[in-house]
Design a protein around this motif. Structure first.
Motif, mmCIF file in Angstrom:
data_model
loop_
_atom_site.group_PDB
_atom_site.id
_atom_site.type_symbol
_atom_site.label_atom_id
_atom_site.label_comp_id
_atom_site.label_asym_id
_atom_site.label_seq_id
_atom_site.Cartn_x
_atom_site.Cartn_y
_atom_site.Cartn_z
ATOM 1 N N CYS A 48 21.374 19.095 23.393
ATOM 2 C CA CYS A 48 21.485 19.535 21.998
ATOM 3 C C CYS A 48 22.552 18.768 21.214
ATOM 4 O O CYS A 48 22.604 18.851 19.983
ATOM 5 N N ASN A 49 23.439 18.044 21.930
ATOM 6 C CA ASN A 49 24.488 17.231 21.287
ATOM 7 C C ASN A 49 25.435 18.039 20.405
ATOM 8 O O ASN A 49 26.048 17.505 19.488
ATOM 9 N N LEU B 230 32.182 24.748 26.977
ATOM 10 C CA LEU B 230 31.055 24.008 27.535
ATOM 11 C C LEU B 230 30.410 24.684 28.747
ATOM 12 O O LEU B 230 29.179 24.742 28.839
ATOM 13 N N PRO B 231 31.193 25.224 29.694
ATOM 14 C CA PRO B 231 30.549 25.831 30.879
ATOM 15 C C PRO B 231 29.613 26.993 30.529
ATOM 16 O O PRO B 231 28.612 27.218 31.218
ATOM 17 N N GLN B 232 29.927 27.741 29.488
ATOM 18 C CA GLN B 232 29.096 28.892 29.119
ATOM 19 C C GLN B 232 28.017 28.537 28.092
ATOM 20 O O GLN B 232 27.217 29.393 27.685
ATOM 21 N N HIS B 233 27.982 27.285 27.670
ATOM 22 C CA HIS B 233 27.056 26.877 26.602
ATOM 23 C C HIS B 233 25.615 26.864 27.088
ATOM 24 O O HIS B 233 25.315 26.397 28.188
ATOM 25 N N ASN B 234 24.710 27.381 26.244
ATOM 26 C CA ASN B 234 23.267 27.391 26.529
ATOM 27 C C ASN B 234 22.554 26.651 25.414
ATOM 28 O O ASN B 234 22.507 27.115 24.272
ATOM 29 N N CYS B 235 22.003 25.466 25.717
ATOM 30 C CA CYS B 235 21.376 24.626 24.692
ATOM 31 C C CYS B 235 20.219 25.343 23.998
ATOM 32 O O CYS B 235 20.090 25.306 22.776
ATOM 33 N N ILE B 236 19.353 25.984 24.780
ATOM 34 C CA ILE B 236 18.174 26.645 24.216
ATOM 35 C C ILE B 236 18.596 27.756 23.261
ATOM 36 O O ILE B 236 18.063 27.882 22.147
ATOM 37 N N LYS B 237 19.563 28.540 23.685
ATOM 38 C CA LYS B 237 20.048 29.628 22.842
ATOM 39 C C LYS B 237 20.633 29.088 21.545
ATOM 40 O O LYS B 237 20.394 29.624 20.455
#
Length: 313
Positions: free
Chosen positions: A120-121, A129-136
């Protein structure tokens, strides 16, 4: 508040330590009278409670506090301090005047901006970053965009509605003014009105022969003809300006519009400019025409040929 003294290498000069917080001076200022230096935040907080120097108890006057000497700033700048991110594993020791720049780029900085490399850039804080969800995140962005588009469409629709209403108000006002002009008992005595009615009604048989930008010679001839027919001097310049395409109403302003609207032109009330293939179309004689076909107070159009006196047609 000052910097924790345990973060510095070597012995720190006592003059570089804030007597209030006992940390190394941060954004230091100095009392002019006693020459003691303090962290700006520390002394500001102390002033809310008392106005004495914490070192010698002399009276401190807020207006007599100033920046510390440049030499003291240079001494502070050279001190070697450990990184704020030492608790996260950074082992860098840097000059105090370089601390902010290092902290911003420190790889151990939990708030250092990083870019998601999973698709998702998105730029975010390093500790997110560790908890990041691209789709969400992308779903959230899509919902926000749809919401923004919906809001813009509502605004656009409201603006369009206001524009339509304003245009209608303008049309109504113009129509009302024309009616008033026609009903004004003194209007027909006006010298412009009198001059217009000396001109012969005209008929145009070749609307496709319009000269949209008369050359200099034609302009000279047109001006002379207007003057010779008795056109009021104050009105000549207005009509000369309105004899060129860029001053015509929208329905006549371009070749494309003229080709599209040509079948409406026979509804114009026109008057022949004596001695020329040219006609005058006054706004108050053409109030029956749509507003995009009329220009106040009137326009002149010159032709290659095709203008006849109406009585002779």
């Amino acid at each position: 508040m000052g910097y924790d003294i345990t973060r510095f290498q070597g012995v720190v000069d006592e003059d570089l330590i804030c007597p209030i917080c006992r940390g190394v001076l941060d954004d230091p200022i100095q009392a002019i009278d006693c020459e003691h230096a303090f962290c700006k935040v520390c002394i500001s907080q102390r002033f809310t409670q008392q106005h004495t120097c914490p070192v010698d108890q002399s009276v401190l006057i807020f207006d007599r506090i100033c920046p510390v000497p440049r030499i003291m700033l240079k001494m502070l700048a050279k001190l070697m301090i450990s990184c704020d991110n030492a608790v996260y594993g950074c082992r860098v020791v840097t000059r105090l005047d370089n601390l902010v720049a290092h902290f911003r780029d420190c790889e151990y900085n939990p708030k250092r901006p990083v870019t998601c490399d999973r698709g998702c850039n998105l730029v975010m804080a390093n500790d997110e970053l560790p908890q990041h969800n691209c789709i969400k995140h992308l779903h959230f962005q899509l919902e926000q965009q749809q919401k923004n588009i919906s809001e813009l469409e509502k605004i656009s629709a409201e603006q369009k509605k206001q524009l339509v209403e304003q245009k209608q108000d303008l049309r109504d006002l113009k129509a009302y003014m024309r009616v008033l002009n026609m009903r004004n008992p003194t209007f027909q005595q006006d010298e412009i009105w009198q001059w217009v009615y000396t001109l012969q009604p005209a008929k145009v048989t070749q609307w496709d022969c319009i000269i949209s930008t008369p050359d200099a010679m034609l302009k000279v001839v047109l001006r002379r003809s207007l003057v010779e027919t008795g056109c009021p001097t104050s009105f000549v310049n207005q009509l000369m300006e309105n004899s060129q395409e860029h001053k015509w109403p929208q329905g006549l302003a371009t070749l494309e519009m003229r080709q599209m609207n040509q079948h409406y032109y026979e509804n114009y009330v026109t008057r022949h400019i004596l001695g020329l293939q040219a006609v005058l179309m006054m706004a108050y004689e053409n109030q029956h025409m749509d507003e995009n076909m009329v220009r106040e107070p009137g326009i002149i159009i010159m032709f290659g040929h095709g203008v006849e006196d109406l009585l002779d047609a």
